[in-house]
Design an enzyme around this catalytic site. Structure first.
Site, PDB file in Angstrom:
ATOM      1  N   ASP A  96      34.978  41.518  41.977  1.00  0.00           N
ATOM      2  CA  ASP A  96      34.514  42.265  40.804  1.00  0.00           C
ATOM      3  C   ASP A  96      33.773  41.328  39.861  1.00  0.00           C
ATOM      4  O   ASP A  96      34.372  40.449  39.242  1.00  0.00           O
ATOM      5  CB  ASP A  96      35.700  42.896  40.071  1.00  0.00           C
ATOM      6  CG  ASP A  96      36.195  44.165  40.754  1.00  0.00           C
ATOM      7  OD1 ASP A  96      35.361  45.019  41.077  1.00  0.00           O
ATOM      8  OD2 ASP A  96      37.409  44.279  40.972  1.00  0.00           O
TER       9      ASP A  96
ATOM     10  N   SER B  96      41.425  43.153  45.268  1.00  0.00           N
ATOM     11  CA  SER B  96      40.460  42.730  44.252  1.00  0.00           C
ATOM     12  C   SER B  96      40.892  41.441  43.577  1.00  0.00           C
ATOM     13  O   SER B  96      41.978  41.354  42.993  1.00  0.00           O
ATOM     14  CB  SER B  96      40.292  43.823  43.183  1.00  0.00           C
ATOM     15  OG  SER B  96      39.535  43.335  42.108  1.00  0.00           O
TER      16      SER B  96
ATOM     17  N   ASP C  67      37.987  52.510  43.972  1.00  0.00           N
ATOM     18  CA  ASP C  67      38.449  51.340  43.218  1.00  0.00           C
ATOM     19  C   ASP C  67      39.033  51.793  41.893  1.00  0.00           C
ATOM     20  O   ASP C  67      38.355  52.428  41.087  1.00  0.00           O
ATOM     21  CB  ASP C  67      37.265  50.394  42.981  1.00  0.00           C
ATOM     22  CG  ASP C  67      37.657  49.112  42.256  1.00  0.00           C
ATOM     23  OD1 ASP C  67      38.852  48.931  41.974  1.00  0.00           O
ATOM     24  OD2 ASP C  67      36.758  48.304  41.983  1.00  0.00           O
TER      25      ASP C  67
ATOM     26  N   MET D  31      29.213  44.755  38.473  1.00  0.00           N
ATOM     27  CA  MET D  31      29.305  45.587  37.268  1.00  0.00           C
ATOM     28  C   MET D  31      28.544  44.863  36.161  1.00  0.00           C
ATOM     29  O   MET D  31      29.122  44.359  35.197  1.00  0.00           O
ATOM     30  CB  MET D  31      30.777  45.810  36.894  1.00  0.00           C
ATOM     31  CG  MET D  31      31.488  46.745  37.839  1.00  0.00           C
ATOM     32  SD  MET D  31      33.258  46.909  37.486  1.00  0.00           S
ATOM     33  CE  MET D  31      33.877  45.504  38.410  1.00  0.00           C
TER      34      MET D  31
ATOM     35  N   MET E  58      31.735  40.950  36.464  1.00  0.00           N
ATOM     36  CA  MET E  58      31.542  41.617  35.176  1.00  0.00           C
ATOM     37  C   MET E  58      30.834  40.684  34.208  1.00  0.00           C
ATOM     38  O   MET E  58      31.137  39.493  34.159  1.00  0.00           O
ATOM     39  CB  MET E  58      32.889  42.042  34.589  1.00  0.00           C
ATOM     40  CG  MET E  58      33.719  42.913  35.504  1.00  0.00           C
ATOM     41  SD  MET E  58      35.308  43.335  34.739  1.00  0.00           S
ATOM     42  CE  MET E  58      36.092  44.221  36.082  1.00  0.00           C
TER      43      MET E  58
END
Length: 217
Positions: free
Chosen positions: A34, A7, A174, A67, A36
């Site tokens: 990822d 990640s 994850d 996310m 966010m």
């Protein structure tokens, strides 16, 4: 045989392309991105422009984890020639099935993710449509958290459903994945293990990728 997706959340952002290439050249199967937004989760990472800049680098395929709120609006921006999966959260989608269809229409594989407090039953009706199910084994938002053991039961439950129904989605986990629990996670039925700080926080990143691969392959 399970796969590894380091990640970028835990990478050195000043060396993002360099480190993405490093793990890719040493056996990483995917680059886990990822994303966010500071709304769905209490943190902000990077957007589509940053990820697209990685196209200039020699990396493994992208495994994009959104996310964010309103993923339907932003998902198209994360489609690149290297994007294999785009995963959205069940908790962030008002019309989950429609969102999955939209991702497929973009020409990439669609995944659905569930937080630690969300049961498998919340996504049972879309398991026939998704290519990937991501089990969060920490509460999303920050790297370096401790693995939540209930995730193992979710992985086993998903593997059982997949076998019984003849589905072909892959199972990903994850959060809190390390060298000590990687084997147990893989044996539970997990196909892709996401590891962040345990990879990019190592003194020798290339060696750490190989150590993970030796355990899960």
């Amino acid at each position: 045989m399970s796969k590894l997706a380091p990640s970028l959340l835990s990478a050195d952002f000043s060396k993002l392309g360099e480190q993405a290439e490093l793990v890719s050249k040493n056996g990483a199967d995917y680059i886990h991105v990822d994303v966010m937004d500071g709304h769905f989760v209490p943190n902000i990472t990077f957007g589509a422009l940053v990820m697209k800049s990685l196209n200039k680098c020699d990396t493994a395929p992208y495994d994009v984890h959104l996310m964010i709120t309103d993923p339907d609006k932003y998902a198209p921006g994360f489609v690149t020639e290297k994007t294999e999966y785009i995963t959205v959260h069940q908790e962030a989608c008002t019309h989950l099935h429609r969102t999955i269809q939209g991702i497929h229409e973009l020409g990439v594989k669609a995944g659905v993710s569930i937080n630690p407090a969300t049961p498998i039953s919340a996504i049972e009706n879309v398991l026939c449509d998704v290519d990937l199910v991501l089990v969060m084994s920490v509460n999303p938002g920050f790297g370096g958290q401790k693995f939540i053991p209930v995730a193992l039961e979710k992985i086993r439950e998903l593997a059982k459903i997949r076998a019984n129904e003849g589905y072909d989605f892959v199972i990903e986990v994850d959060g809190g994945v390390d060298l000590e629990n990687a084997k147990e996670i893989a044996e539970a039925g997990c196909d892709i293990l996401v590891a962040g700080s345990q990879v990019f926080g190592a003194d020798d990143i290339a060696k750490r990728v190989k150590e993970f691969k030796a355990i899960i392959e």
